[in-house]
Design an enzyme around this catalytic site. Sequence first.
Site, PDB file in Angstrom:
ATOM      1  N   ASN A 119      -6.303  -2.731   2.320  1.00 50.42           N
ATOM      2  CA  ASN A 119      -6.384  -4.167   2.549  1.00 50.42           C
ATOM      3  C   ASN A 119      -7.844  -4.514   2.783  1.00 50.42           C
ATOM      4  O   ASN A 119      -8.523  -3.852   3.567  1.00 50.42           O
ATOM      5  CB  ASN A 119      -5.580  -4.570   3.788  1.00 50.42           C
ATOM      6  CG  ASN A 119      -4.096  -4.580   3.542  1.00 50.42           C
ATOM      7  OD1 ASN A 119      -3.645  -4.667   2.406  1.00 50.42           O
ATOM      8  ND2 ASN A 119      -3.324  -4.477   4.595  1.00 50.42           N
ATOM      9  N   ARG A 130       0.825  -1.213   0.000  1.00 45.68           N
ATOM     10  CA  ARG A 130       0.000   0.000   0.000  1.00 45.68           C
ATOM     11  C   ARG A 130       0.858   1.261   0.000  1.00 45.68           C
ATOM     12  O   ARG A 130       0.590   2.193  -0.745  1.00 45.68           O
ATOM     13  CB  ARG A 130      -0.971  -0.006   1.186  1.00 45.68           C
ATOM     14  CG  ARG A 130      -2.037  -1.087   1.041  1.00 45.68           C
ATOM     15  CD  ARG A 130      -2.940  -1.177   2.256  1.00 45.68           C
ATOM     16  NE  ARG A 130      -2.133  -1.482   3.429  1.00 45.68           N
ATOM     17  CZ  ARG A 130      -2.413  -1.095   4.657  1.00 45.68           C
ATOM     18  NH1 ARG A 130      -3.480  -0.373   4.918  1.00 45.68           N
ATOM     19  NH2 ARG A 130      -1.629  -1.433   5.661  1.00 45.68           N
TER      20      ARG A 130
END
Length: 81
Positions: free
Chosen positions: A29, A11
């Site tokens: 997520n 990320r």
Amino acid sequence: MFGRVQGVGFRNATVTHAKKFPVTGTVANVEDYVEIFVSGDEKSVHAFMERILKGPNMFAKISSHTHEQVPYQDFKQFKQV
């Protein structure tokens, strides 16, 4: 995105790469995969996703992905959620 995409800085690396393109959106997520929403012109979105699919860093390994066009969302920036 499915594969080794959690616990490897995926990320953060995605946000870093997004800053190199004129795109906005989110990366998060979700259960056992990573979900990316991205807005921008078609060429920029394609170039950004092409880069991310290569793996945003050396630790991430994408084994599969799906994509779909969804209604436009007005993101102010690209961020991790």
